[in-house]
Design a protein around this motif. Structure first.
Motif, PDB file in Angstrom:
ATOM      1  N   PHE A   1       0.863  -1.179   0.000  1.00  0.00           N
ATOM      2  CA  PHE A   1       0.000   0.000   0.000  1.00  0.00           C
ATOM      3  C   PHE A   1       0.903   1.233   0.000  1.00  0.00           C
ATOM      4  N   GLY A   2       0.320   2.410  -0.151  1.00  0.00           N
ATOM      5  CA  GLY A   2       1.130   3.620  -0.160  1.00  0.00           C
ATOM      6  C   GLY A   2       2.058   3.658  -1.366  1.00  0.00           C
ATOM      7  N   PRO A   3       3.175   4.388  -1.262  1.00  0.00           N
ATOM      8  CA  PRO A   3       4.075   4.572  -2.407  1.00  0.00           C
ATOM      9  C   PRO A   3       4.563   3.259  -3.029  1.00  0.00           C
ATOM     10  N   ASN A   4       4.810   2.233  -2.205  1.00  0.00           N
ATOM     11  CA  ASN A   4       5.236   0.955  -2.792  1.00  0.00           C
ATOM     12  C   ASN A   4       4.187   0.415  -3.763  1.00  0.00           C
ATOM     13  N   ALA A   5       2.930   0.559  -3.376  1.00  0.00           N
ATOM     14  CA  ALA A   5       1.850   0.065  -4.236  1.00  0.00           C
ATOM     15  C   ALA A   5       1.760   0.901  -5.507  1.00  0.00           C
ATOM     16  N   VAL A   6       1.963   2.197  -5.382  1.00  0.00           N
ATOM     17  CA  VAL A   6       1.946   3.073  -6.561  1.00  0.00           C
ATOM     18  C   VAL A   6       3.022   2.616  -7.542  1.00  0.00           C
ATOM     19  N   GLU A   7       4.199   2.330  -7.012  1.00  0.00           N
ATOM     20  CA  GLU A   7       5.301   1.912  -7.892  1.00  0.00           C
ATOM     21  C   GLU A   7       5.051   0.539  -8.510  1.00  0.00           C
ATOM     22  N   PHE A   8       4.507  -0.375  -7.715  1.00  0.00           N
ATOM     23  CA  PHE A   8       4.162  -1.690  -8.281  1.00  0.00           C
ATOM     24  C   PHE A   8       3.133  -1.541  -9.405  1.00  0.00           C
ATOM     25  N   THR A   9       2.154  -0.650  -9.188  1.00  0.00           N
ATOM     26  CA  THR A   9       1.094  -0.453 -10.177  1.00  0.00           C
ATOM     27  C   THR A   9       1.658   0.015 -11.509  1.00  0.00           C
ATOM     28  N   ALA A  10       2.694   0.843 -11.434  1.00  0.00           N
ATOM     29  CA  ALA A  10       3.246   1.425 -12.658  1.00  0.00           C
ATOM     30  C   ALA A  10       4.039   0.407 -13.476  1.00  0.00           C
ATOM     31  N   MET A  11       4.306  -0.771 -12.893  1.00  0.00           N
ATOM     32  CA  MET A  11       5.052  -1.798 -13.641  1.00  0.00           C
ATOM     33  C   MET A  11       4.091  -2.661 -14.447  1.00  0.00           C
ATOM     34  N   PRO A  12       4.581  -3.202 -15.569  1.00  0.00           N
ATOM     35  CA  PRO A  12       3.772  -4.234 -16.230  1.00  0.00           C
ATOM     36  C   PRO A  12       3.701  -5.472 -15.328  1.00  0.00           C
ATOM     37  N   PRO A  13       2.630  -6.270 -15.453  1.00  0.00           N
ATOM     38  CA  PRO A  13       2.440  -7.398 -14.528  1.00  0.00           C
ATOM     39  C   PRO A  13       3.664  -8.301 -14.396  1.00  0.00           C
ATOM     40  N   GLU A  14       4.326  -8.625 -15.513  1.00  0.00           N
ATOM     41  CA  GLU A  14       5.447  -9.570 -15.402  1.00  0.00           C
ATOM     42  C   GLU A  14       6.602  -8.979 -14.599  1.00  0.00           C
ATOM     43  N   GLU A  15       6.739  -7.664 -14.623  1.00  0.00           N
ATOM     44  CA  GLU A  15       7.804  -7.035 -13.836  1.00  0.00           C
ATOM     45  C   GLU A  15       7.461  -7.059 -12.344  1.00  0.00           C
ATOM     46  N   ARG A  16       6.161  -6.850 -12.023  1.00  0.00           N
ATOM     47  CA  ARG A  16       5.737  -6.959 -10.615  1.00  0.00           C
ATOM     48  C   ARG A  16       6.097  -8.327 -10.061  1.00  0.00           C
ATOM     49  N   ILE A  17       5.813  -9.350 -10.863  1.00  0.00           N
ATOM     50  CA  ILE A  17       6.083 -10.722 -10.425  1.00  0.00           C
ATOM     51  C   ILE A  17       7.582 -10.936 -10.265  1.00  0.00           C
ATOM     52  N   ALA A  18       8.348 -10.465 -11.244  1.00  0.00           N
ATOM     53  CA  ALA A  18       9.805 -10.623 -11.176  1.00  0.00           C
ATOM     54  C   ALA A  18      10.373  -9.915  -9.948  1.00  0.00           C
ATOM     55  N   LYS A  19       9.857  -8.733  -9.642  1.00  0.00           N
ATOM     56  CA  LYS A  19      10.338  -7.984  -8.473  1.00  0.00           C
ATOM     57  C   LYS A  19       9.998  -8.732  -7.185  1.00  0.00           C
ATOM     58  N   ALA A  20       8.790  -9.260  -7.118  1.00  0.00           N
ATOM     59  CA  ALA A  20       8.391  -9.990  -5.909  1.00  0.00           C
ATOM     60  C   ALA A  20       9.295 -11.200  -5.699  1.00  0.00           C
ATOM     61  N   VAL A  21       9.683 -11.846  -6.803  1.00  0.00           N
ATOM     62  CA  VAL A  21      10.595 -12.993  -6.707  1.00  0.00           C
ATOM     63  C   VAL A  21      11.973 -12.520  -6.241  1.00  0.00           C
ATOM     64  N   GLU A  22      12.439 -11.426  -6.812  1.00  0.00           N
ATOM     65  CA  GLU A  22      13.758 -10.888  -6.454  1.00  0.00           C
ATOM     66  C   GLU A  22      13.819 -10.541  -4.957  1.00  0.00           C
ATOM     67  N   TYR A  23      12.809  -9.824  -4.459  1.00  0.00           N
ATOM     68  CA  TYR A  23      12.799  -9.431  -3.044  1.00  0.00           C
ATOM     69  C   TYR A  23      12.646 -10.663  -2.146  1.00  0.00           C
ATOM     70  N   GLY A  24      11.761 -11.558  -2.551  1.00  0.00           N
ATOM     71  CA  GLY A  24      11.494 -12.733  -1.721  1.00  0.00           C
ATOM     72  C   GLY A  24      12.723 -13.619  -1.579  1.00  0.00           C
ATOM     73  N   ALA A  25      13.540 -13.682  -2.655  1.00  0.00           N
ATOM     74  CA  ALA A  25      14.733 -14.537  -2.630  1.00  0.00           C
ATOM     75  C   ALA A  25      15.754 -14.037  -1.617  1.00  0.00           C
ATOM     76  N   ASN A  26      15.658 -12.759  -1.214  1.00  0.00           N
ATOM     77  CA  ASN A  26      16.559 -12.252  -0.170  1.00  0.00           C
ATOM     78  C   ASN A  26      16.179 -12.799   1.207  1.00  0.00           C
ATOM     79  N   ILE A  27      14.992 -13.347   1.301  1.00  0.00           N
ATOM     80  CA  ILE A  27      14.529 -13.933   2.571  1.00  0.00           C
ATOM     81  C   ILE A  27      14.542 -15.455   2.478  1.00  0.00           C
ATOM     82  N   HIS A  28      14.014 -15.951   1.382  1.00  0.00           N
ATOM     83  CA  HIS A  28      14.000 -17.391   1.115  1.00  0.00           C
ATOM     84  C   HIS A  28      14.784 -17.643  -0.180  1.00  0.00           C
TER      85      HIS A  28
END
Lengths: 135, 531
Positions: free
Chosen positions: B422-449
């Motif tokens: 939500f907030g600015p992070n959500a605004v930035e996610f919205t501005a990405m094409p769907p496949e980039e949102r997914i790729a980013k979520a994978v990139e961030y998640g891999a830093n944890i798992h």
């Protein structure tokens, strides 16, 4: 709870825990007009600036005569408009940059420009966005 | 506890007696007065009766607010019809399954490739135990509910700027925060430096409480100990036989606890609206909308885009276009109208309501929110890390990872909520094409798992500002706009009344939509019957 000395230590958590209606110290790190547009504005106004239509519509910025006035987009960003939230967390410089971008790119070529001083002068009308944290 | 039991039981029998002799409402008042049941404004199922013969209500929108209105007004004897923009019931009550396609504004199309039985809830995903109105309709419609795990002490809190970016278990973050704060407070109490007078006796009680709360030692210090490890976890947990001896863990230092800022996340599940117990429908949140749609059947006219709403002395007429078949605009007419179209869309539709209501509709910005669902080849969070449901929090733009609250211990695939912003992070996610949102979520998640890199298979994402039928996640009121407009958006304007989450004090929750609908139709019915 607020009156208790004991509770004061955990109060910051309670504030963060507030769900709907919580204020976030938001912000965007982008500086150029193009970066600001592609990371913020194009979510709704679309990469080509032509807007989009569903049950309702997002207006096109490309070819939009309202952009003739350089102060018009500044006010919309500061105040929001109908369902569009305000983006008053953008700095004066960021608003100058993105205003320049949408008025001279996306197929537009409107003359004139805004200055940071002009944006600053309009700050009094800015609306602070309530960053809703949904369920 | 033992002392309280007889009193509790006697109160319960008192309530039961009042209930039997004076009726449910009186019993409820009595319970609420004694602070027993004041957790919801939903008191009992609405039971409207006596609709004037032949009277009709047009309902705009087949989300939860609209379908509750149609169901209850229909039962009261009104002739009801719903116009719905989409080809399905539910509105924001929605789940995406394998085989679905979803095209967001801008024409970005996703073919959802989740395996059978796996899903993403793009909108609402959890129901608090005190959201009694939506829970009532789940029960009524036979929607099966299962627990939703909100808080999981084995999940992580993660910051890229603390502990070398290594995720910390929720239990250790909370234990260290509570422990050090308890220790500091205990010192303050012992040195008699509280900012208000406390009797000696109360001081002793408080010290006892702090020792218990913070797992402090006999000197009121938070140190490496079995007690502390019993909160934050062991290096070698207590076992059996010769392997039994536990090895306690070292708490992080006070400075690291403070500066790591992981404490920012441990308050998240303390809020009233996410306190356990929470629920989710078996098979996806969208099961509620589906069940409602089935119940209402032909009452809902799908693929109807409302283009104008007019009222006069005799009734309300909505003009609409069939989005599939096209053709000339058609009209639907009724004596009254319940309009649940989000203000984001309604503010663009010509409607002849009074100036105060129009101003209210035009004053409501819609918030950003985005989610990403990620299908993994195996449930590594369970198999490798012992995480069963719940939420990991991170300071990366994806904000959180939520693990499925269902199918525990099942071999095979699972869908993670890989981003909920939500907030600015959500605004930035919205501005990405769907496949980039997914790729980013994978990139961030891999830093944890790190397992993400091997196990990720396919994703789905919804950014709410790109959703064609809401243009946003939910109405975002401020104190100022509520003061100026809230009563006006609730008012009955001629023959039209509004309902939806945006007409409630529980925005962005299904309960808000349902309660707002019940309140609106209750008032509308009263107006109609009393003339």
């Amino acid at each position: 709870m607020r009156g208790l000395g004991l509770a004061a230590a955990i109060a910051p958590i309670a504030i963060l825990a507030t769900s709907a209606g919580a204020q976030f110290a938001g912000g965007y790190r982008y500086q150029t007009g193009q970066d600001l547009y592609t990371h913020i504005c194009q979510g709704c106004h679309m990469p080509d600036g032509k807007g989009a239509t569903g049950a309702g519509a997002y207006p096109a910025l490309a070819g939009n005569p309202k952009l003739q006035s350089p102060l018009y987009p500044v006010l919309v960003m500061l105040k929001g408009q109908k369902a569009m939230p305000s983006f008053s967390e953008l700095s004066d410089a960021q608003i100058v940059e993105v205003t320049g971008y949408i008025r001279t790119k996306l197929g537009n070529n409107f003359p004139g420009a805004v200055t940071a001083e002009q944006v600053k002068a309009l700050r009094a009308q800015a609306v602070r966005q309530n960053a809703l944290r949904p369920g | 506890m033992r002392d309280e039991l007889p009193a509790l039981m006697s109160r319960r029998s008192l309530f039961s007696m009042i209930g039997k002799t004076a009726g449910i409402a009186v019993m409820y008042e009595a319970m609420a007065t004694m602070a027993y049941a004041a957790d919801s404004t939903f008191r009992q199922p609405i039971a409207l009766t006596g609709a004037p013969k032949g009277s009709s209500v047009l309902i705009l929108g087949a989300g939860l607010a609209g379908m509750v209105a149609a169901y209850e007004l229909g039962k009261a004897g009104y002739k009801v019809q719903i116009l719905e923009y989409q080809g399905r019931p539910g509105g924001r009550n929605w789940s995406l399954y394998g085989g679905d396609t979803y095209t967001e504004l801008g024409g970005f199309k996703q073919n959802i490739e989740f395996d059978k039985g796996l899903y993403l809830n793009p909108g609402p995903w959890r129901i608090p135990h005190h959201h009694k109105a939506i829970l009532h309709y789940c029960q009524l419609l036979g929607v099966q509910l299962e627990p939703f795990i909100q808080i999981n002490y084995a999940a992580y809190v993660h910051s890229t700027k603390a502990f070398g970016g290594k995720p910390q278990r929720y239990r250790s973050v909370e234990a260290d925060f509570d422990g050090y704060v308890a220790e500091l407070l205990a010192k303050t109490v012992q040195q008699d430096k509280l900012d208000r007078p406390v009797t000696k006796e109360d001081r002793e009680i408080l010290l006892q409480a702090l020792r218990g709360w913070g797992a402090l030692d006999k000197n009121y210090a938070y140190v490496k100990s079995e007690d502390a490890s019993n909160r934050r976890g062991f290096d070698h947990p207590p076992g059996g036989g010769l392997d039994a001896m536990p090895t306690p863990t070292d708490p992080v230092s006070l400075e690291d606890m403070i500066r790591g800022r992981l404490w920012r996340s441990i308050g998240s599940s303390k809020a009233y609206d996410v306190q356990q117990t929470m629920f989710q429908p078996v098979g996806g949140m969208g099961m509620i909308g589906k069940a409602f749609g089935k119940e209402l059947g032909e009452i809902i006219r799908y693929n109807a885009k409302v283009t104008e709403i007019r009222q006069d002395k005799r009734g309300v007429t909505a003009t609409f276009v069939d989005t599939l078949k096209g053709g000339a605009p058609q009209t639907a007419h009724a004596d009254w109208c319940v309009c649940t179209i989000p203000a984001s869309v309604l503010s663009q539709i010509p409607i002849n309501v009074g100036a105060p209501m129009k101003a209210a509709i035009d004053a409501l910005p819609y918030a950003a929110s985005a989610k990403v669902g990620l299908q993994m080849k195996r449930r590594f969070w369970e198999e490798d890390e012992g995480i069963y449901g719940g939420i990991t929090y991170t300071d990366q733009p994806n904000s959180m990872i939520s693990y499925p609250s269902t199918d525990f211990f099942k071999r095979g695939k699972g869908v993670l909520l890989g981003a909920y912003t939500f907030g600015p992070n959500a605004v930035e996610f919205t501005a990405m094409p769907p496949e980039e949102r997914i790729a980013k979520a994978v990139e961030y998640g891999a830093n944890i798992h790190p397992q993400y890199r091997e196990e990720f298979e396919t994703g789905a994402t919804v950014a709410w500002h790109r959703v064609p039928w809401t243009l946003g996640c939910a109405g975002s009121w401020t104190e100022e706009t509520r003061a100026a407009h809230y009563n006006d958006i609730c008012a009955i304007d001629g023959r039209i009344v509004m309902a939806g989450e945006h007409v409630s004090m529980i925005p962005a929750w299904q309960e808000g939509a349902v309660l707002s609908s019940l309140d609106a139709i209750g008032r509308l019915h009263k107006r109609i019957v009393q003339g």
